[in-house]
Scaffold this motif. Structure first.
Motif, PDB file in Angstrom:
ATOM      1  N   GLN A   1       0.813  -1.219   0.000  1.00 23.29           N
ATOM      2  CA  GLN A   1       0.000   0.000   0.000  1.00 23.29           C
ATOM      3  C   GLN A   1       0.848   1.273   0.000  1.00 23.29           C
ATOM      4  O   GLN A   1       0.438   2.292  -0.556  1.00 23.29           O
ATOM      5  CB  GLN A   1      -0.935   0.009   1.210  1.00 23.29           C
ATOM      6  N   PHE A   2       2.005   1.225   0.647  1.00 21.21           N
ATOM      7  CA  PHE A   2       2.878   2.395   0.736  1.00 21.21           C
ATOM      8  C   PHE A   2       4.298   1.972   0.356  1.00 21.21           C
ATOM      9  O   PHE A   2       4.741   0.880   0.719  1.00 21.21           O
ATOM     10  CB  PHE A   2       2.909   2.965   2.161  1.00 21.21           C
ATOM     11  N   THR A   3       5.017   2.843  -0.341  1.00 21.94           N
ATOM     12  CA  THR A   3       6.426   2.597  -0.628  1.00 21.94           C
ATOM     13  C   THR A   3       7.248   3.808  -0.210  1.00 21.94           C
ATOM     14  O   THR A   3       6.821   4.962  -0.383  1.00 21.94           O
ATOM     15  CB  THR A   3       6.666   2.328  -2.134  1.00 21.94           C
ATOM     16  N   ASN A   4       8.420   3.543   0.381  1.00 19.66           N
ATOM     17  CA  ASN A   4       9.370   4.585   0.796  1.00 19.66           C
ATOM     18  C   ASN A   4       8.705   5.671   1.617  1.00 19.66           C
ATOM     19  O   ASN A   4       8.662   6.849   1.243  1.00 19.66           O
ATOM     20  CB  ASN A   4      10.061   5.177  -0.437  1.00 19.66           C
ATOM     21  N   VAL A   5       8.158   5.247   2.771  1.00 13.52           N
ATOM     22  CA  VAL A   5       7.516   6.177   3.695  1.00 13.52           C
ATOM     23  C   VAL A   5       8.263   6.159   5.023  1.00 13.52           C
ATOM     24  O   VAL A   5       8.915   5.173   5.381  1.00 13.52           O
ATOM     25  CB  VAL A   5       6.032   5.815   3.922  1.00 13.52           C
ATOM     26  N   ASP A   6       8.167   7.268   5.756  1.00 13.15           N
ATOM     27  CA  ASP A   6       8.729   7.331   7.097  1.00 13.15           C
ATOM     28  C   ASP A   6       7.665   6.909   8.103  1.00 13.15           C
ATOM     29  O   ASP A   6       6.511   7.372   8.041  1.00 13.15           O
ATOM     30  CB  ASP A   6       9.220   8.739   7.417  1.00 13.15           C
TER      31      ASP A   6
ATOM     32  N   ASP B   1      -7.173  12.981   6.034  1.00 15.21           N
ATOM     33  CA  ASP B   1      -6.387  12.196   5.083  1.00 15.21           C
ATOM     34  C   ASP B   1      -4.909  12.351   5.413  1.00 15.21           C
ATOM     35  O   ASP B   1      -4.053  12.210   4.563  1.00 15.21           O
ATOM     36  CB  ASP B   1      -6.664  12.646   3.649  1.00 15.21           C
ATOM     37  N   ARG B   2      -4.646  12.614   6.684  1.00 12.37           N
ATOM     38  CA  ARG B   2      -3.303  12.994   7.097  1.00 12.37           C
ATOM     39  C   ARG B   2      -2.494  11.858   7.692  1.00 12.37           C
ATOM     40  O   ARG B   2      -1.300  11.713   7.397  1.00 12.37           O
ATOM     41  CB  ARG B   2      -3.389  14.123   8.120  1.00 12.37           C
ATOM     42  N   LEU B   3      -3.084  11.017   8.552  1.00 14.35           N
ATOM     43  CA  LEU B   3      -2.272  10.013   9.223  1.00 14.35           C
ATOM     44  C   LEU B   3      -3.079   8.765   9.507  1.00 14.35           C
ATOM     45  O   LEU B   3      -4.297   8.802   9.673  1.00 14.35           O
ATOM     46  CB  LEU B   3      -1.667  10.562  10.527  1.00 14.35           C
TER      47      LEU B   3
ATOM     48  N   ALA C   1       2.493  14.663   7.627  1.00 11.28           N
ATOM     49  CA  ALA C   1       3.254  15.829   8.087  1.00 11.28           C
ATOM     50  C   ALA C   1       4.760  15.620   7.918  1.00 11.28           C
ATOM     51  O   ALA C   1       5.514  16.590   7.887  1.00 11.28           O
ATOM     52  CB  ALA C   1       2.932  16.137   9.551  1.00 11.28           C
ATOM     53  N   LEU C   2       5.184  14.368   7.808  1.00  6.91           N
ATOM     54  CA  LEU C   2       6.580  14.083   7.490  1.00  6.91           C
ATOM     55  C   LEU C   2       6.746  14.224   5.983  1.00  6.91           C
ATOM     56  O   LEU C   2       6.009  13.605   5.207  1.00  6.91           O
ATOM     57  CB  LEU C   2       6.942  12.673   7.946  1.00  6.91           C
ATOM     58  N   PRO C   3       7.688  15.045   5.521  1.00  6.06           N
ATOM     59  CA  PRO C   3       7.731  15.442   4.107  1.00  6.06           C
ATOM     60  C   PRO C   3       7.720  14.295   3.112  1.00  6.06           C
ATOM     61  O   PRO C   3       7.054  14.368   2.081  1.00  6.06           O
ATOM     62  CB  PRO C   3       9.036  16.251   4.022  1.00  6.06           C
ATOM     63  N   VAL C   4       8.428  13.206   3.407  1.00  5.97           N
ATOM     64  CA  VAL C   4       8.494  12.114   2.445  1.00  5.97           C
ATOM     65  C   VAL C   4       7.139  11.422   2.266  1.00  5.97           C
ATOM     66  O   VAL C   4       6.892  10.760   1.268  1.00  5.97           O
ATOM     67  CB  VAL C   4       9.575  11.094   2.866  1.00  5.97           C
ATOM     68  N   ASN C   5       6.217  11.617   3.230  1.00  4.27           N
ATOM     69  CA  ASN C   5       4.903  10.979   3.181  1.00  4.27           C
ATOM     70  C   ASN C   5       3.824  11.868   2.580  1.00  4.27           C
ATOM     71  O   ASN C   5       2.635  11.527   2.638  1.00  4.27           O
ATOM     72  CB  ASN C   5       4.453  10.578   4.594  1.00  4.27           C
ATOM     73  N   ALA C   6       4.201  12.988   2.009  1.00  2.00           N
ATOM     74  CA  ALA C   6       3.230  14.007   1.607  1.00  2.00           C
ATOM     75  C   ALA C   6       2.171  13.504   0.638  1.00  2.00           C
ATOM     76  O   ALA C   6       1.037  14.018   0.605  1.00  2.00           O
ATOM     77  CB  ALA C   6       3.959  15.205   0.995  1.00  2.00           C
ATOM     78  N   GLU C   7       2.491  12.482  -0.157  1.00  7.72           N
ATOM     79  CA  GLU C   7       1.543  11.999  -1.163  1.00  7.72           C
ATOM     80  C   GLU C   7       0.728  10.793  -0.694  1.00  7.72           C
ATOM     81  O   GLU C   7       0.075  10.136  -1.512  1.00  7.72           O
ATOM     82  CB  GLU C   7       2.315  11.619  -2.442  1.00  7.72           C
ATOM     83  N   CYS C   8       0.720  10.510   0.607  1.00  9.86           N
ATOM     84  CA  CYS C   8       0.053   9.306   1.117  1.00  9.86           C
ATOM     85  C   CYS C   8      -1.416   9.523   1.483  1.00  9.86           C
ATOM     86  O   CYS C   8      -2.097   8.569   1.875  1.00  9.86           O
ATOM     87  CB  CYS C   8       0.786   8.783   2.354  1.00  9.86           C
ATOM     88  N   GLY C   9      -1.914  10.736   1.380  1.00  8.72           N
ATOM     89  CA  GLY C   9      -3.255  11.036   1.853  1.00  8.72           C
ATOM     90  C   GLY C   9      -4.347  10.208   1.202  1.00  8.72           C
ATOM     91  O   GLY C   9      -5.273   9.735   1.870  1.00  8.72           O
ATOM     92  N   ALA C  10      -4.266  10.017  -0.100  1.00 15.14           N
ATOM     93  CA  ALA C  10      -5.311   9.256  -0.797  1.00 15.14           C
ATOM     94  C   ALA C  10      -5.344   7.808  -0.320  1.00 15.14           C
ATOM     95  O   ALA C  10      -6.433   7.230  -0.146  1.00 15.14           O
ATOM     96  CB  ALA C  10      -5.074   9.317  -2.304  1.00 15.14           C
ATOM     97  N   GLN C  11      -4.174   7.212  -0.085  1.00 15.11           N
ATOM     98  CA  GLN C  11      -4.136   5.825   0.395  1.00 15.11           C
ATOM     99  C   GLN C  11      -4.673   5.719   1.819  1.00 15.11           C
ATOM    100  O   GLN C  11      -5.361   4.755   2.178  1.00 15.11           O
ATOM    101  CB  GLN C  11      -2.717   5.286   0.322  1.00 15.11           C
ATOM    102  N   ILE C  12      -4.373   6.704   2.653  1.00 16.97           N
ATOM    103  CA  ILE C  12      -4.893   6.707   4.024  1.00 16.97           C
ATOM    104  C   ILE C  12      -6.424   6.764   4.015  1.00 16.97           C
ATOM    105  O   ILE C  12      -7.093   6.008   4.736  1.00 16.97           O
ATOM    106  CB  ILE C  12      -4.284   7.883   4.818  1.00 16.97           C
ATOM    107  N   LEU C  13      -6.987   7.639   3.194  1.00 18.65           N
ATOM    108  CA  LEU C  13      -8.450   7.710   3.088  1.00 18.65           C
ATOM    109  C   LEU C  13      -9.028   6.408   2.547  1.00 18.65           C
ATOM    110  O   LEU C  13     -10.102   5.970   2.985  1.00 18.65           O
ATOM    111  CB  LEU C  13      -8.864   8.867   2.176  1.00 18.65           C
TER     112      LEU C  13
END
Length: 485
Positions: free
Chosen positions: A226-231, A354-356, A382-394
């Motif tokens: 679901q996520f790649t290269n996230v903090d 859609d943040r965390l 809020a961690l910069p490398v994760n900025a594009e993860c919002g859609a997957q979180i939702l």
């Protein structure tokens, strides 16, 4: 906007090359078995409970030559792989209860006789506390961290059927539907969780273990990424003891994450009994434009003692918050099967906007904040490398709600986007069959109310175990919050 801060609301932030949430134990057991088959050097199993008699997959699905029953599977792994070591740490009180089952006792003795299987009972906790983490680390390159124990009564599919032939005790008797969650993580975050597991192992009296190096390709082949290269932020709870400082990262993270919400908070938890979390919610309910807050709980706790402690506290906290909820933005729901049977919620999930997304072992009760040992992981945009993860979180949030409502995730996403979290759920749950139903406050007798108000069975920390009753109480810091209109 609150950000995960090592040394404050988390222990470490580490990179996950791949990450996924896993919902319900049917999927978890299957993927855990596949991951352990890939293990080359070390498996660490850190758990609240562990039942050697359960099956990870159905017997007729074991086409790879490996046993389905976990007790036989562990023995098979070390016999097949001469370089593999397995370390199993479980809560000592839970282990003593499990040992009354002959299959567990026989298998544990068999494991302990093997030179490359080491079993320890974790007694490094105050009286009445527990080692509650649920972590598996494989070769320091892959880990599971969440809320699912490898024990009885946990297996279920996401369909939560009324009649489910796989949902049976080892003796063949059925148990009720069960909802749960964990995470799968690879890369440096698995190294960090390996460090945490080794620290816990040593704290429980085990030997020093060196990190595992040089192993790659640990991700189970059938597990969707679901996520790649996230903090990923790792947060912990641990009680204050003579030989250790208390750790309250989980408590601070809950408060920060509730305070940071803009539109909605969706949570799943086994309990809702924490004063501090209720206080944080109360602050948001006072705001004219605060977030919708939805908590999915079981109808009642599992076991009489837990019901006296957790259910009574939930009732009184809910009524106090209801009195503050002038804008109608707070709900507790329970999931039910097609025939109206309650589904037990054991998952520990928090999703803010859609943040965390946060998944772990901690519940929304006092013991998870300061008394028991817990471990949660968070992916925060809020961690910069994760900025594009919002859609997957939702998408994960909407998929969870779709599971409970037995509706397509696409419809759930569309209705909530148009109506908001609470209004959307209210619209979609008005149907027969599998659905969510709102919490109804039960009548509390005087003894139950006293137990809840004085937190006899759910203390905030080890110091409260010996605190005068007159100094304790569910509302001792809340009088100012809940006494005003």
């Amino acid at each position: 906007m609150s950000v995960p801060q090592p040394g404050d609301n988390c222990w470490r932030i580490a990179r996950a090359t791949q990450a996924s949430t896993i919902i319900d134990a049917d999927a978890y057991f299957r993927h855990a078995r596949a991951a352990m088959i890939k293990a080359k050097k070390r498996i660490m199993l850190i758990g609240w409970d562990f039942d050697a008699a359960i099956s990870l997959i159905r017997e007729d699905e074991a086409q790879d030559g490996a046993p389905a029953v976990i007790g036989d599977f562990i023995s098979w792994l070390v016999e097949r792989s001469p370089d593999l070591e397995i370390f199993l740490l479980r809560w000592d009180v839970g282990a003593m209860k499990a040992m009354v089952r002959p299959s567990n006792l026989f298998t544990t003795i068999k494991w302990m006789a093997h030179p490359r299987v080491t079993v320890k009972m974790d007694s490094h906790h105050p009286p009445a506390a527990s080692h509650h983490q649920k972590i598996v680390v494989i070769d320091d390159c892959f880990a599971f961290c969440g809320g699912i124990d490898m024990t009885g009564d946990r297996w279920d599919t996401r369909h939560h059927r009324d009649e489910e032939p796989g949902r049976l005790h080892p003796d063949g008797s059925p148990y009720s539907p069960w909802h749960d969650a964990t995470t799968a993580l690879s890369g440096p975050v698995a190294v960090a969780l390996g460090d945490h597991a080794r620290n816990r192992w040593k704290g429980a009296g085990g030997d020093d273990l060196l990190p595992v190096e040089g192993v790659e390709d640990c991700w189970p082949d059938a597990l969707k990424v679901q996520f790649t290269n996230v903090d990923v932020a790792i947060s912990r709870s641990a009680p204050e003891m003579d030989d250790q400082d208390g750790i309250r990262e989980i408590e601070r993270l809950y408060l920060d994450q509730i305070a940071s919400a803009k539109r909605c908070i969706y949570a799943e938890s086994q309990y809702f009994a924490s004063r501090r979390i209720a206080e944080a919610i109360a602050r948001r309910l006072d705001e004219a434009d605060g977030p919708d807050i939805v908590i999915v709980n079981p109808t009642q706790a599992d076991g009489w003692l837990e019901q006296q402690a957790m259910d009574t506290a939930r009732a009184r906290l809910f009524e106090a918050l209801k009195a503050r909820d002038t804008h109608g933005r707070f709900r507790i729901y329970h999931p039910f099967t097609q025939r109206g049977v309650p589904i037990y919620v054991h998952a520990k999930i928090l999703i803010v906007d859609d943040r965390l997304i946060r998944v772990g072992s901690s519940n929304m009760n006092n013991r998870s904040m300061r008394l028991d040992t817990e471990c949660d992981v968070t992916i925060d945009t809020a961690l910069p490398v994760n900025a594009e993860c919002g859609a997957q979180i939702l998408a994960i949030r909407d998929d969870l709600i779709a599971e409970h409502l037995d509706l397509p995730a696409e419809r759930v996403a569309g209705v909530i986007a148009a109506r908001g979290l609470i209004a959307g759920i209210e619209e979609m749950r008005q149907k027969p069959g599998r659905t969510l139903r709102p919490y109804e406050t039960p009548d509390l007798n005087d003894v139950q109310a006293w137990l809840a108000d004085n937190e006899i069975l759910d203390p905030e920390g080890p110091e409260e175990m010996f605190e005068s009753i007159s100094e304790r109480g569910l509302f001792r810091r809340m009088k100012g919050w809940f006494g005003r209109n």
